[in-house]
Scaffold this motif. Structure first.
Motif, PDB file in Angstrom:
ATOM      1  N   ASP A  43      -0.856  -4.215  -9.250  1.00  0.00           N
ATOM      2  CA  ASP A  43      -1.170  -3.339 -10.366  1.00  0.00           C
ATOM      3  C   ASP A  43       0.079  -2.668 -10.943  1.00  0.00           C
ATOM      4  O   ASP A  43      -0.017  -1.793 -11.794  1.00  0.00           O
ATOM      5  CB  ASP A  43      -2.198  -2.278  -9.968  1.00  0.00           C
ATOM      6  N   MET A  44       1.261  -3.071 -10.473  1.00  0.00           N
ATOM      7  CA  MET A  44       2.515  -2.548 -11.005  1.00  0.00           C
ATOM      8  C   MET A  44       3.608  -3.591 -10.765  1.00  0.00           C
ATOM      9  O   MET A  44       3.381  -4.599 -10.078  1.00  0.00           O
ATOM     10  CB  MET A  44       2.884  -1.213 -10.358  1.00  0.00           C
ATOM     11  N   GLN A  85      12.015   5.888 -14.425  1.00  0.00           N
ATOM     12  CA  GLN A  85      11.549   4.518 -14.241  1.00  0.00           C
ATOM     13  C   GLN A  85      12.589   3.494 -14.685  1.00  0.00           C
ATOM     14  O   GLN A  85      12.380   2.289 -14.510  1.00  0.00           O
ATOM     15  CB  GLN A  85      10.253   4.289 -15.022  1.00  0.00           C
ATOM     16  N   THR A 119      10.725   0.090 -13.606  1.00  0.00           N
ATOM     17  CA  THR A 119       9.466   0.159 -12.863  1.00  0.00           C
ATOM     18  C   THR A 119       8.323   0.315 -13.853  1.00  0.00           C
ATOM     19  O   THR A 119       8.318   1.241 -14.667  1.00  0.00           O
ATOM     20  CB  THR A 119       9.474   1.347 -11.888  1.00  0.00           C
ATOM     21  N   ASN A 121       4.399   0.919 -14.281  1.00  0.00           N
ATOM     22  CA  ASN A 121       3.190   1.382 -13.589  1.00  0.00           C
ATOM     23  C   ASN A 121       1.906   0.811 -14.175  1.00  0.00           C
ATOM     24  O   ASN A 121       0.854   0.883 -13.538  1.00  0.00           O
ATOM     25  CB  ASN A 121       3.131   2.912 -13.619  1.00  0.00           C
ATOM     26  N   ARG A 149       0.289  -0.370  -6.026  1.00  0.00           N
ATOM     27  CA  ARG A 149       0.617   1.058  -6.019  1.00  0.00           C
ATOM     28  C   ARG A 149       0.206   1.723  -4.700  1.00  0.00           C
ATOM     29  O   ARG A 149       0.975   2.460  -4.106  1.00  0.00           O
ATOM     30  CB  ARG A 149      -0.077   1.740  -7.204  1.00  0.00           C
ATOM     31  N   ASP A 150      -0.995   1.468  -4.233  1.00  0.00           N
ATOM     32  CA  ASP A 150      -1.510   2.128  -3.017  1.00  0.00           C
ATOM     33  C   ASP A 150      -1.226   1.251  -1.798  1.00  0.00           C
ATOM     34  O   ASP A 150      -2.133   0.874  -1.060  1.00  0.00           O
ATOM     35  CB  ASP A 150      -3.007   2.402  -3.165  1.00  0.00           C
ATOM     36  N   GLU A 151       0.042   0.957  -1.585  1.00  0.00           N
ATOM     37  CA  GLU A 151       0.432   0.029  -0.529  1.00  0.00           C
ATOM     38  C   GLU A 151       0.037   0.519   0.865  1.00  0.00           C
ATOM     39  O   GLU A 151      -0.412  -0.256   1.716  1.00  0.00           O
ATOM     40  CB  GLU A 151       1.940  -0.200  -0.606  1.00  0.00           C
TER      41      GLU A 151
END
Length: 232
Positions: A43-44, A85, A119, A121, A149-151
């Motif tokens: 997602d990023m 970023q 980067t 997002n 993102r939520d690794e």
């Protein structure tokens, strides 16, 4: 005595898979290695682009590279990215020579290069940023790394799956040998990192890559080795 011998033989038989030292464990036991795997959609992304300019003078080469970087950074900021970023490297300036046969090398100019790392997002905007880079004078895309993102949350899911896999294997082995588990004796764990998706492409093919990174997947794996005690 018979149960003790069975347990030790079983532990030694699995030593190669877990890497634990069975000789240091004085109780009847068995060893298992559990593996967990989670597949997620990125997602990023983090991408790296560069500009290279060859000009007759060092000053002209530097100015051309700086102008391309400035234009690209300003466009990214105008499109809503934060300055944090965007990372731009210092300029690299090298003389360029020709080597005529039987003659001394001749200076033909200077090559200036700068790299920008961005980067992203919002993955839906990635292709737009790459297209913009072409229009702003960037002439090389080094790499695109797709990420999630939520690794940490997905890593935890993979870890729990590995733990359950180790328990399931231990229960199956114990049952098959007519034994019963009596708790955990030792745990060996080393964190595993997700496997990022790296992409490299030519400057004239960003549209072909768009569908590739939109449909890509990231595999997050984890593993744990466990020594279980057996009932006496």
């Amino acid at each position: 005595m018979k149960k003790h011998l069975v347990a030790v033989m079983l532990g030694l038989g699995l030593l190669g898979t877990s890497g634990m030292a069975s000789a240091d464990i004085s109780v009847p036991h068995l060893e298992t290695t559990g593996s967990g795997e989670i597949t997620v959609q990125p997602d990023m992304a983090v991408f790296s682009v560069a500009v290279e300019e060859v000009k007759p003078t060092a000053q002209a080469a530097k100015q051309a590279a700086d102008q391309a970087v400035t234009a690209f950074v300003e466009r990214l900021l105008a499109q809503g990215l934060e300055r944090s970023q965007i990372q731009s490297a210092n300029i690299s300036l090298q003389p360029q020579y020709t080597y005529p046969k039987n003659n001394a090398p001749q200076l033909k100019g200077y090559r200036a290069s700068r790299t920008i790392t961005v980067t992203v997002n919002e993955l839906d905007n990635l292709n737009m940023y790459l297209d913009n880079a072409l229009g702003d004078g960037i002439n090389r895309i080094n790499a695109i790394e797709l990420k999630v993102r939520d690794e940490k949350a997905f890593q935890e899911q993979a870890r729990q799956a590995a733990i359950q896999d180790a328990i399931s294997k231990a229960e199956s082995l114990a049952k098959g040998f007519g034994e019963k588990l009596d708790g955990v004796w030792q745990i060996s764990y080393q964190s595993n990192q997700p496997r990022p998706i790296m992409m490299r492409m030519a400057m004239d093919s960003p549209n072909e890559a768009a569908m590739t990174y939109q449909d890509a997947q990231i595999i997050i794996r984890d593993q744990v080795a466990v020594t279980f005690k057996l009932e006496d």
